[in-house]
Motif scaffolding. Structure first.
Motif, mmCIF file in Angstrom:
data_model
loop_
_atom_site.group_PDB
_atom_site.id
_atom_site.type_symbol
_atom_site.label_atom_id
_atom_site.label_comp_id
_atom_site.label_asym_id
_atom_site.label_seq_id
_atom_site.Cartn_x
_atom_site.Cartn_y
_atom_site.Cartn_z
ATOM 1 N N VAL A 111 33.154 63.998 24.309
ATOM 2 C CA VAL A 111 32.879 62.719 24.338
ATOM 3 C C VAL A 111 33.898 61.823 23.272
ATOM 4 O O VAL A 111 33.899 62.162 22.478
ATOM 5 C CB VAL A 111 31.574 62.061 24.022
ATOM 6 N N HIS A 114 32.783 55.778 23.575
ATOM 7 C CA HIS A 114 30.782 54.900 23.383
ATOM 8 C C HIS A 114 30.141 55.835 24.598
ATOM 9 O O HIS A 114 30.378 55.727 25.749
ATOM 10 C CB HIS A 114 31.203 53.413 23.546
ATOM 11 N N ALA A 115 28.998 56.250 24.250
ATOM 12 C CA ALA A 115 27.959 56.539 25.050
ATOM 13 C C ALA A 115 26.350 56.029 25.514
ATOM 14 O O ALA A 115 25.646 56.589 24.777
ATOM 15 C CB ALA A 115 27.716 58.132 25.313
ATOM 16 N N LEU A 120 24.671 57.574 27.621
ATOM 17 C CA LEU A 120 23.986 58.049 27.194
ATOM 18 C C LEU A 120 23.050 59.540 27.807
ATOM 19 O O LEU A 120 22.435 60.722 27.809
ATOM 20 C CB LEU A 120 22.752 57.881 26.080
ATOM 21 N N ARG A 129 27.731 68.921 23.047
ATOM 22 C CA ARG A 129 28.048 68.265 22.669
ATOM 23 C C ARG A 129 29.095 68.109 21.307
ATOM 24 O O ARG A 129 29.238 68.443 20.350
ATOM 25 C CB ARG A 129 27.263 67.109 22.242
ATOM 26 N N PHE A 137 25.980 55.731 20.856
ATOM 27 C CA PHE A 137 25.156 55.606 21.567
ATOM 28 C C PHE A 137 23.609 55.802 21.571
ATOM 29 O O PHE A 137 23.565 54.870 20.790
ATOM 30 C CB PHE A 137 24.536 57.910 20.471
ATOM 31 N N SER A 177 28.227 58.304 15.623
ATOM 32 C CA SER A 177 29.258 60.005 15.894
ATOM 33 C C SER A 177 27.904 60.864 14.226
ATOM 34 O O SER A 177 27.113 61.337 14.956
ATOM 35 C CB SER A 177 30.128 60.388 16.017
ATOM 36 N N ALA A 180 24.171 60.437 14.973
ATOM 37 C CA ALA A 180 23.455 60.971 16.092
ATOM 38 C C ALA A 180 24.433 63.214 15.490
ATOM 39 O O ALA A 180 23.784 63.901 16.309
ATOM 40 C CB ALA A 180 24.431 60.955 16.771
#
Length: 267
Positions: A111, A114-115, A120, A129, A137, A177, A180
């Motif tokens: 990644v 941005h997700a 996501l 990941r 996220f 990040s 997450a």
């Protein structure tokens, strides 16, 4: 240049979303190409691991509201082969999101952007990941009075603490990040220029292992998720027993005893 790049080398399939000017949003062509790439990687006996990444500042922004949604809703007539395939098989969007499709092989996400939203949701279908720092996220559909139907209400509470998943789902807030990773959604946060290298490093380790064992272990973990322990152990046995009857299962211990690198054939 294609909006999706797909290549295979050393048993690793690399899939790159390559529509950075649109934040890698999923238009009909991207949906079809992504679903087709996942299917090819699943069916190709040379592929043992899949690495998924995206070009640009956004890994994937989810569905292209101007191009994909009108085709799915029927508000727009198909204009090319990509539109037609999505119109004929609307489930392709869920296959591209790894919601209603199983690659049967490990998927590692690299990644680099941005997700959010569908981005996501694709990540929730991956197994390992790696991400760069300071990326965002989350799923924000609730802010627009719509539903994150790519698997988020099922997978997020299983892949991160329940209370945190509910907070993100119901507020539409985003996390960075480091958080997450802290809650277990990411495996690694590394400098931006090292993300793909780290993902490929992990992929090479997996590709060097017995491919039948890798597939069986992954399948067992997924099949046992949420299942009562006694029943789950029965499921595990069903996945484990066939592995011991393979040529690779004889090659592995033999290579260990002979102090050499095993040569696995996936048989």
């Amino acid at each position: 240049m294609s909006i999706l790049e797909y290549s295979i080398s050393d048993h690793i399939a690399l899939i790159k979303l390559n529509r950075p000017e649109a934040r890698n949003a999923l238009n009909p062509e991207m949906v079809v190409r992504l679903a087709d790439a996942f299917k090819d990687a699943r069916d190709n006996e040379d592929v043992r691991v899949i690495v998924l990444t995206g070009e640009g500042s956004t890994f994937c922004a989810g569905a292209d509201l101007g191009e994909l949604i009108p085709i799915i809703s029927g508000a727009k007539e198909p204009k090319d082969e990509w539109d037609e395939r999505v119109a004929e098989n609307r489930n392709l969007i869920f296959e591209a999101l790894l919601r209603d499709f199983d690659t049967e092989k490990p998927v590692i996400a690299a990644v680099q952007g941005h997700a959010i939203a569908g981005g996501l949701e694709i990540l929730q279908g991956t197994d390992i990941r790696v991400a760069g720092p300071d990326l965002k996220f989350g799923v924000q559909e609730v802010k627009w009075a719509i539903f994150p139907g790519g698997g988020s209400t099922v997978r997020m509470p299983r892949q991160m603490p329940y209370a945190k998943a509910m907070e993100l789902l119901l507020t539409g807030d985003l996390i960075l990040s480091d958080e997450a990773k802290e809650i277990g959604f990411l495996n690694y946060v590394v400098p931006a220029d090292e993300v793909l290298n780290k993902a490929m490093e992990i992929a090479r380790k997996i590709a060097a292992n017995g491919p039948i064992a890798v597939k069986a272990i992954r399948a067992s973990v997924r099949a046992c998720s949420g299942v009562e322990e006694k029943e789950a152990l029965k499921i595990e046995t069903k996945h484990a027993n066939p592995v011991f009857a393979t040529e690779d299962a004889r090659e592995g211990p033999r290579a260990f005893m002979e102090k050499r690198k095993p040569v696995y054939k996936g048989k």
